[in-house]
Write an enzyme that holds these catalytic residues in place. Structure first.
Site, mmCIF file in Angstrom:
data_model
loop_
_atom_site.group_PDB
_atom_site.id
_atom_site.type_symbol
_atom_site.label_atom_id
_atom_site.label_comp_id
_atom_site.label_asym_id
_atom_site.label_seq_id
_atom_site.Cartn_x
_atom_site.Cartn_y
_atom_site.Cartn_z
ATOM 1 N N CYS A 45 -0.546 29.955 37.448
ATOM 2 C CA CYS A 45 -0.720 30.090 35.992
ATOM 3 C C CYS A 45 -0.899 31.555 35.600
ATOM 4 O O CYS A 45 -0.366 32.007 34.584
ATOM 5 C CB CYS A 45 -1.943 29.301 35.523
ATOM 6 S SG CYS A 45 -1.809 27.523 35.801
ATOM 7 N N THR A 46 -1.628 32.299 36.417
ATOM 8 C CA THR A 46 -1.860 33.714 36.119
ATOM 9 C C THR A 46 -0.523 34.459 36.057
ATOM 10 O O THR A 46 -0.273 35.250 35.140
ATOM 11 C CB THR A 46 -2.787 34.330 37.195
ATOM 12 O OG1 THR A 46 -4.007 33.583 37.205
ATOM 13 C CG2 THR A 46 -3.081 35.788 36.921
#
Ligand code: BEZ
Length: 211
Positions: A45-46
């Site tokens: 997600c980062t």
């Protein structure tokens, strides 16, 4: 009920990192990308959010507003945003919704209980200025999406909306396109006085219209 291509994207009101979002007001007159990511402070997600932030100018060029969603708390978004900037080299520049009750996630079928009972999968919707769903994709948590592909699809969708053309397999910006079957040869002659390459009566190729 599942939200399908062609359906009106359901409206909602939720808090975000940029204040309260009334979704239909947010869309008003623009294209929109609404995408879920499973959880803050997670590796894939980062990278996805950092890359999406880098594409700000590409989305703006196409008149697209971007909106992220997770079931995490608003307070957590701020701390994670700092990590995104530090590790990905780009600060968040679009609102991130805090759907802590999972209401919008359930409304949009972003939670797939047999994958995970509480976290969202990686869902993404492209919504047109008419507020209708034009594209939906779903990826598992372990696979980051290809946001360059999202831009490619948006280019195709916008060409269809503006010029009544479709795009062939693996099409890229600037390559030839297809006159949609709904356009008769008479109408096509008016649009393309230089003609087209006709491989079959249903397969008519023209250069990509500009503008
Ligand atoms: C990730 O973003 O890396 C991730 C998030 C939730 C589950 C698994 C991976």
């Amino acid at each position: 009920m599942a939200i399908l291509i062609g359906d009106t994207a359901p409206d909602f009101t939720l808090e975000s990192t940029e204040g309260t979002i009334h979704f239909h007001d947010f869309i008003e007159g623009s294209w929109a990308v609404l995408f879920s990511h499973p959880k803050n402070f997670t590796p894939v997600c980062t990278t996805e959010l950092g890359y999406t932030a880098k594409l700000k100018d590409e989305f703006a060029k196409r008149g697209v507003k971007v909106l992220g969603l997770s079931v995490d708390k608003l307070e957590d978004h701020a701390g994670w945003a700092r990590d995104i900037e530090e590790t990905q080299g780009s600060a968040l520049n679009f609102p991130l919704l805090a759907d802590t009750k999972g209401e919008v996630a359930r409304q949009y079928d972003m939670i797939h209980p047999n994958a995970d009972n509480t976290l969202t999968v990686r869902s993404l919707f492209v919504i047109g200025p008419d507020k209708k769903v034009k594209l939906k994709i779903e990826y598992p948590a372990s696979t980051g999406r290809n946001f360059d592909e999202i831009l490619r699809v948006i280019d195709s969708l916008q060409l269809t909306a503006k010029h009544q053309v479709a795009t062939p397999v693996n099409w890229k910006q600037g390559e030839d396109v297809i006159i949609v079957p709904a356009v008769s040869n008479e109408a096509a002659k008016a649009k393309y006085p230089e003609g087209w390459k006709e491989l079959k009566s249903y397969l008519r190729i023209v250069p990509q219209p500009q503008g």
